[in-house]
Design an enzyme around this catalytic site. Structure first.
Site, PDB file in Angstrom:
ATOM      1  N   VAL A 176       6.958   3.526   2.187  1.00  0.00           N
ATOM      2  CA  VAL A 176       5.617   4.093   2.289  1.00  0.00           C
ATOM      3  C   VAL A 176       4.576   3.141   1.708  1.00  0.00           C
ATOM      4  CG1 VAL A 176       4.117   5.998   1.548  1.00  0.00           C
ATOM      5  CG2 VAL A 176       6.477   6.461   2.232  1.00  0.00           C
ATOM      6  N   GLU A 177       4.911   2.477   0.603  1.00  0.00           N
ATOM      7  CA  GLU A 177       3.946   1.628  -0.097  1.00  0.00           C
ATOM      8  C   GLU A 177       3.636   0.331   0.666  1.00  0.00           C
ATOM      9  OE1 GLU A 177       2.138   1.965  -2.701  1.00  0.00           O
ATOM     10  OE2 GLU A 177       2.915   3.778  -3.662  1.00  0.00           O
ATOM     11  N   SER A 178       4.685  -0.360   1.108  1.00  0.00           N
ATOM     12  CA  SER A 178       4.458  -1.705   1.647  1.00  0.00           C
ATOM     13  C   SER A 178       5.133  -1.973   2.978  1.00  0.00           C
ATOM     14  CB  SER A 178       4.962  -2.744   0.638  1.00  0.00           C
ATOM     15  OG  SER A 178       6.386  -2.655   0.521  1.00  0.00           O
TER      16      SER A 178
END
Length: 296
Positions: A176-178
């Site tokens: 989700v983050e990167s």
């Protein structure tokens, strides 16, 4: 002839009774295996531990206490801690006992709070094996959707045991983050695979946030801390990872930020468990928020 008939009837009745008793044993084992009520599991475990109406089986008792502990029972955490403190049904381990007493005390268990005083505070507490997050093979279809970098996934699985964090949760955060881009930088200057802002990187001693291993170690350390602070509540941990623990405390739950709400839902889609084991002694105090159950 009449005596023979009576005798045969008695034998048949006895055989039927024994067969029924055996069937009841099988049924009871099946019922135990499917039991999800922590209170009932604790009661049953106590019967095995103290031979109250059942044969003494302390290993079975420890297994049942652990299942109840995974379901969030403070009584089970305390009872299992007592077994580890005294070597009853399990190998004695004061570090495990301390961790269990700390977790039970964090839930307000009075006896556990007292037991902490008699357990060396200098010990490094650790989770028992039965509460450690399981490292499972990723579902191939799910992995194809979310986890696109095998090298990073392997690195996560390698490092996760050192931080006692489920690798699936870490992979969910990275995805989700990167999206597995180790050079990713956000408009807020969050950097690397787990998008550590400079303050968080410094807090967890990450000197190069673009180095995959350093970044993952820092992100895992932060997740481990958040899990302890929010008592293993995954939704609150996800919200805090996105918006900061201060915002979650301020709103006593998931902050009403559109970005954070969507972020939590993405994590919950990828990581199905609502609770995660945690190391209670990592934080000086835990969150006053009870849980995020209202989300379900």
């Amino acid at each position: 002839m009449q005596k023979l008939i009576v005798l045969t009837s008695l034998i048949l009745c006895t055989t039927a009774t024994l067969a029924n008793d055996g069937l009841l044993d099988v049924l009871s084992e099946a019922m135990i295996a499917n039991e999800e009520d922590p209170h009932k599991l604790v009661i049953l475990a106590a019967k095995y531990e103290h031979a109250e109406g059942l044969p003494m089986d302390r290993e079975k008792a420890a297994e049942l206490y652990c299942r109840a502990a995974r379901l969030g029972s403070p009584d089970a955490l305390y009872a299992l801690g007592w077994m580890y403190a005294n070597g009853r049904g399990v190998q004695r381990d004061d570090s495990v006992a301390l961790q269990l007493f700390l977790m039970a005390a964090g839930e307000g268990h009075v006896h556990a709070q007292k037991m902490i005083q008699y357990t060396s505070a200098m010990l490094p507490s650790r989770l028992p094996d039965c509460l450690l997050p399981a490292i499972e093979e990723e579902d191939s279809e799910e992995a194809a959707i979310y986890y696109t970098d095998g090298a990073i996934a392997n690195l996560v699985h390698k490092l996760a045991p050192d931080y006692q964090v489920d690798p699936k949760l870490v992979l969910a955060v990275i995805s989700v983050e990167s999206a597995f881009n180790p050079r990713a930088v956000s408009p807020k200057n969050a950097q690397g695979l787990m998008q550590l802002i400079p303050e968080t990187a410094q807090r967890f001693q990450v000197s190069n946030p673009f180095d995959p291993e350093e970044n993952i170690k820092g992100g895992m350390a932060y997740l481990r801390w958040l899990l302890a602070f929010f008592k293993g509540d995954v939704a609150l941990v996800a919200a805090a990872y996105n918006a900061g623990e201060g915002a979650v405390e301020k709103y006593r739950g998931i902050p009403p930020y559109q970005e954070t709400v969507k972020y939590v839902e993405k994590i919950r889609t990828r990581y199905k468990k609502s609770m995660h084991p945690y190391q209670a002694n990592l934080v000086q105090r835990t969150s006053m928020i009870v849980s995020s159950d209202h989300l379900d």
